[in-house]
Design a protein around this motif. Structure first.
Motif, PDB file in Angstrom:
ATOM      1  N   MET A  67     -18.205  82.824 -78.838  1.00 52.62           N
ATOM      2  CA  MET A  67     -18.410  81.398 -78.678  1.00 52.62           C
ATOM      3  C   MET A  67     -18.356  80.651 -80.011  1.00 52.62           C
ATOM      4  O   MET A  67     -18.015  79.477 -80.067  1.00 52.62           O
ATOM      5  CB  MET A  67     -19.750  81.142 -77.983  1.00 52.62           C
ATOM      6  CG  MET A  67     -19.806  81.687 -76.567  1.00 52.62           C
ATOM      7  SD  MET A  67     -21.373  81.330 -75.757  1.00 52.62           S
ATOM      8  CE  MET A  67     -21.147  82.208 -74.206  1.00 52.62           C
ATOM      9  N   GLN A  68     -18.702  81.339 -81.088  1.00 56.00           N
ATOM     10  CA  GLN A  68     -18.662  80.727 -82.409  1.00 56.00           C
ATOM     11  C   GLN A  68     -17.247  80.681 -82.986  1.00 56.00           C
ATOM     12  O   GLN A  68     -16.983  79.904 -83.903  1.00 56.00           O
ATOM     13  CB  GLN A  68     -19.550  81.504 -83.383  1.00 56.00           C
ATOM     14  CG  GLN A  68     -21.037  81.289 -83.191  1.00 56.00           C
ATOM     15  CD  GLN A  68     -21.834  82.086 -84.198  1.00 56.00           C
ATOM     16  OE1 GLN A  68     -21.826  83.312 -84.195  1.00 56.00           O
ATOM     17  NE2 GLN A  68     -22.521  81.385 -85.076  1.00 56.00           N
ATOM     18  N   GLN A  69     -16.374  81.520 -82.469  1.00 52.54           N
ATOM     19  CA  GLN A  69     -15.053  81.674 -83.071  1.00 52.54           C
ATOM     20  C   GLN A  69     -14.283  80.365 -83.126  1.00 52.54           C
ATOM     21  O   GLN A  69     -13.645  80.039 -84.139  1.00 52.54           O
ATOM     22  CB  GLN A  69     -14.247  82.714 -82.284  1.00 52.54           C
ATOM     23  CG  GLN A  69     -12.959  83.134 -82.940  1.00 52.54           C
ATOM     24  CD  GLN A  69     -12.251  84.228 -82.158  1.00 52.54           C
ATOM     25  OE1 GLN A  69     -11.635  83.954 -81.139  1.00 52.54           O
ATOM     26  NE2 GLN A  69     -12.357  85.451 -82.633  1.00 52.54           N
ATOM     27  N   ALA A  70     -14.340  79.589 -82.058  1.00 54.22           N
ATOM     28  CA  ALA A  70     -13.614  78.319 -82.035  1.00 54.22           C
ATOM     29  C   ALA A  70     -14.105  77.386 -83.128  1.00 54.22           C
ATOM     30  O   ALA A  70     -13.328  76.597 -83.684  1.00 54.22           O
ATOM     31  CB  ALA A  70     -13.757  77.659 -80.668  1.00 54.22           C
ATOM     32  N   GLY A  71     -15.403  77.476 -83.466  1.00 60.96           N
ATOM     33  CA  GLY A  71     -15.955  76.604 -84.486  1.00 60.96           C
ATOM     34  C   GLY A  71     -15.306  76.813 -85.843  1.00 60.96           C
ATOM     35  O   GLY A  71     -15.037  75.847 -86.572  1.00 60.96           O
ATOM     36  N   SER A  72     -15.035  78.061 -86.194  1.00 62.74           N
ATOM     37  CA  SER A  72     -14.412  78.342 -87.488  1.00 62.74           C
ATOM     38  C   SER A  72     -12.983  77.809 -87.539  1.00 62.74           C
ATOM     39  O   SER A  72     -12.467  77.504 -88.617  1.00 62.74           O
ATOM     40  CB  SER A  72     -14.424  79.849 -87.751  1.00 62.74           C
ATOM     41  OG  SER A  72     -13.673  80.545 -86.765  1.00 62.74           O
ATOM     42  N   ILE A  73     -12.340  77.684 -86.374  1.00 63.69           N
ATOM     43  CA  ILE A  73     -10.962  77.172 -86.328  1.00 63.69           C
ATOM     44  C   ILE A  73     -10.959  75.648 -86.317  1.00 63.69           C
ATOM     45  O   ILE A  73     -10.162  75.008 -87.010  1.00 63.69           O
ATOM     46  CB  ILE A  73     -10.227  77.735 -85.097  1.00 63.69           C
ATOM     47  CG1 ILE A  73     -10.184  79.272 -85.176  1.00 63.69           C
ATOM     48  CG2 ILE A  73      -8.814  77.170 -85.012  1.00 63.69           C
ATOM     49  CD1 ILE A  73      -9.565  79.929 -83.968  1.00 63.69           C
ATOM     50  N   VAL A  74     -11.868  75.047 -85.539  1.00 65.28           N
ATOM     51  CA  VAL A  74     -11.981  73.587 -85.524  1.00 65.28           C
ATOM     52  C   VAL A  74     -12.369  73.066 -86.912  1.00 65.28           C
ATOM     53  O   VAL A  74     -11.931  71.989 -87.339  1.00 65.28           O
ATOM     54  CB  VAL A  74     -13.009  73.135 -84.468  1.00 65.28           C
ATOM     55  CG1 VAL A  74     -13.296  71.642 -84.586  1.00 65.28           C
ATOM     56  CG2 VAL A  74     -12.497  73.456 -83.065  1.00 65.28           C
TER      57      VAL A  74
END
Length: 555
Positions: A67-74
């Motif tokens: 769930m955190q992975q998208a945050g590093s991309i955004v």
């Protein structure tokens, strides 16, 4: 296994008690070079169905890290749509790698360590195994520390006074007294579960996947209802243009791939328990769907959380910790902790346990390896220090894929392109067999790794310390997995086609000693020459001494 209550202390301290007898079915050439957990999985123990692998990935994917992975991309400046697309592309690519490498396990029922000997050589395979073992131990501790965050929420929900528990640990240690209590609780609950044998693990993954799915969707529903919609993240657009935007895309895809590289390497450790030879191919469907779904859920929860609290939290446990409902916080945190535990077992514990059994099969099996993993990985690595350390160490750990990715590519290319899926399985256990190559090293694999790794090294150094200027070469590292994989695999294929390892190729797969050895044309020629030379020594008309395996030149 341990039998401590039934054995005299003096006998328990003897070498003979701990020695593991090599089973009669073993193909190893020397006593103590294999054991039941390193050998080919017997037919009666191949009990994993395709649905069990779905539960494995659900258990692994429905966790905080996904769930955190998208945050590093955004955070790179991409919109949520672009981040979602990058995650989908990355997971499709890594799913292909997992399926192709996992086929070695589902087809021949051998672990990663044994399978790697076909492409790396009998002794060079130890390099890959030790590299994976070190990473497994480090990440076992890190994931246990992440799970401790969930455990802390659960404990604070039961005993609210724990939130104000006085800290007696120096700040330099990177952990508080309350967090260390939670860490000990989580490690203790995790310990008996890591000791379960992988072939019996499928029911544990089933339970954890169901619990984690319920918690994820419950948190999603609460966030959307509380925020009155999806939140501001969905209204934001990309802030990047031109080549900067393109490289952010590449980096986003690389991020989505990198986290599962270690599992792509040791996936035969799990697929070797499959009933069907085609079980591995289901990963092509399971992985993209599971990981994209929970990454998207993570985006929605973070976005809605921003509308609720005025601050964006990409870590869902940070939102759960602020809930007023103690019961709700407890059950959701418990579910996420259980999912983190599942990830730790499937990605790190099983791999490290198999690696221990391979390195010291005379003394260690999977269960003993799991015990060592829990102790060494859980405590000796001091994960709280790693998490609190300078960026350099954590960046190095995440960047270590530049070593593992070429090995994955070499194994896949060797099995599917060079050998065309044909292996002589008993020979993989023979230190003097056809996979010995030259002094136990396949020089083609050594050259491929030796070139692919240094190419990405400047980028890793720059990522660790951005004061080291490498110019535009830093962009090359943004695609580190892709470059390491295709360079390593491409060089290996080219060398193997120009200098084919003829002495290691067989015309048909051989699964047991009872089958005829399907020799290639060059090996037949070598075998005939060996017979002629032996007949010359014994004299005309004499029969040469029988040999179980042909003597072949090591290439």
């Amino acid at each position: 296994m341990w039998g401590l209550s039934k054995i005299e202390p003096k006998k328990w301290l003897t070498r003979e008690y701990w020695y593991l007898d090599t089973p009669p079915a073993s193909y190893a050439t020397r006593d103590g070079w294999s054991n039941a957990d390193v050998d080919v999985v017997p037919v009666d123990q191949r009990n994993w169905r395709a649905i069990n692998y779905l539960f494995l990935w659900l258990s692994d994917g429905a966790n905080v890290g996904t769930m955190q992975q998208a945050g590093s991309i955004v955070a790179l400046g991409l919109s949520w749509r672009e981040a979602s697309a990058a995650i989908a592309i990355g997971n499709i690519i890594i799913a292909a790698a997992v399926a192709l490498n996992g086929a070695v396990g589902s087809r021949h029922h051998i672990p990663f360590s044994i399978a790697s000997r076909a492409s790396l050589g009998f002794y060079f395979s130890y390099f890959a195994v030790v590299s994976r073992l070190v990473m497994g131990l480090l990440y076992f501790g890190i994931n246990t520390f992440i799970g401790a965050s969930c455990a802390l929420i659960c404990l604070e929900a039961i005993w609210p006074s724990l939130k104000t528990y006085p800290n007696a640990i120096p700040l330099s240690q990177g952990v508080t007294s309350a967090k260390m209590i939670a860490y000990f609780v989580f490690w203790t609950l995790q310990f008996p579960l890591v000791l379960i044998h992988p072939r019996k693990m499928r029911w544990l993954f089933f339970i954890k996947s169901i619990v984690a799915i319920i918690a994820a969707f419950a948190t999603l529903g609460w966030a959307v209802k509380k925020a009155g919609g999806s939140g501001p993240v969905f209204a934001a657009h990309t802030t990047l243009t031109g080549s900067t935007r393109s490289w952010a895309w590449v980096y986003g895809v690389n991020v989505a791939i990198s986290g599962k590289t270690t599992l792509a390497l040791n996936i035969p450790d799990l697929t070797r328990y499959a009933r069907s030879k085609n079980a591995s191919y289901w990963q092509m469907l399971f992985i993209p769907i599971v990981y994209w779904t929970f990454s998207f859920i993570g985006i929605v929860i973070a976005s809605a959380g921003q509308a609720i609290y005025g601050k964006i939290y990409w870590d869902p446990t940070a939102i759960i910790a602020q809930w007023e409902s103690r019961a709700g916080a407890f059950f959701v945190a418990f579910a996420f902790g259980l999912a983190t535990l599942g990830t730790n077992i499937s990605t790190n514990s099983i791999a490290a346990s198999n690696d221990f059994a391979f390195i010291a099969p005379k003394w260690l099996n999977i269960k003993r390896g799991a015990f060592l993993t829990a102790i060494l990985g859980g405590w000796c690595t001091a994960p709280w220090k790693i998490q609190a350390s300078a960026k350099a160490l954590t960046t190095f750990l995440s960047g270590y894929i530049i070593v593992l990715a070429p090995i994955v590519a070499i194994m896949i290319a060797d099995y599917w392109i060079i050998r065309k899926t044909r292996l002589h399985v008993p020979m993989l256990y023979q230190n003097e067999g056809i996979y010995k190559y030259h002094y136990g090293v396949n020089w083609r694999a050594l050259v491929a790794v030796g070139i692919a790794f240094p190419i990405n090294l400047p980028g890793l150094i720059n990522a660790i310390n951005n004061k080291v200027d490498i110019g535009d070469y830093s962009f090359f590292y943004k695609a580190s997995w892709l470059t390491a994989t295709f360079i390593g695999g491409g060089i290996y294929v080219a060398l193997s086609l120009i200098f084919p390892p003829t002495s290691t190729l067989v015309d048909e797969t051989v699964e047991s000693m009872d089958e005829d050895y399907a020799l290639s044309d060059s090996q037949n020629w070598e075998k005939e020459k060996d017979k002629e030379r032996e007949q010359e020594k014994l004299g005309s008309g004499s029969e040469p001494g029988s040999a179980h395996f042909p003597t072949v030149e090591r290439v």
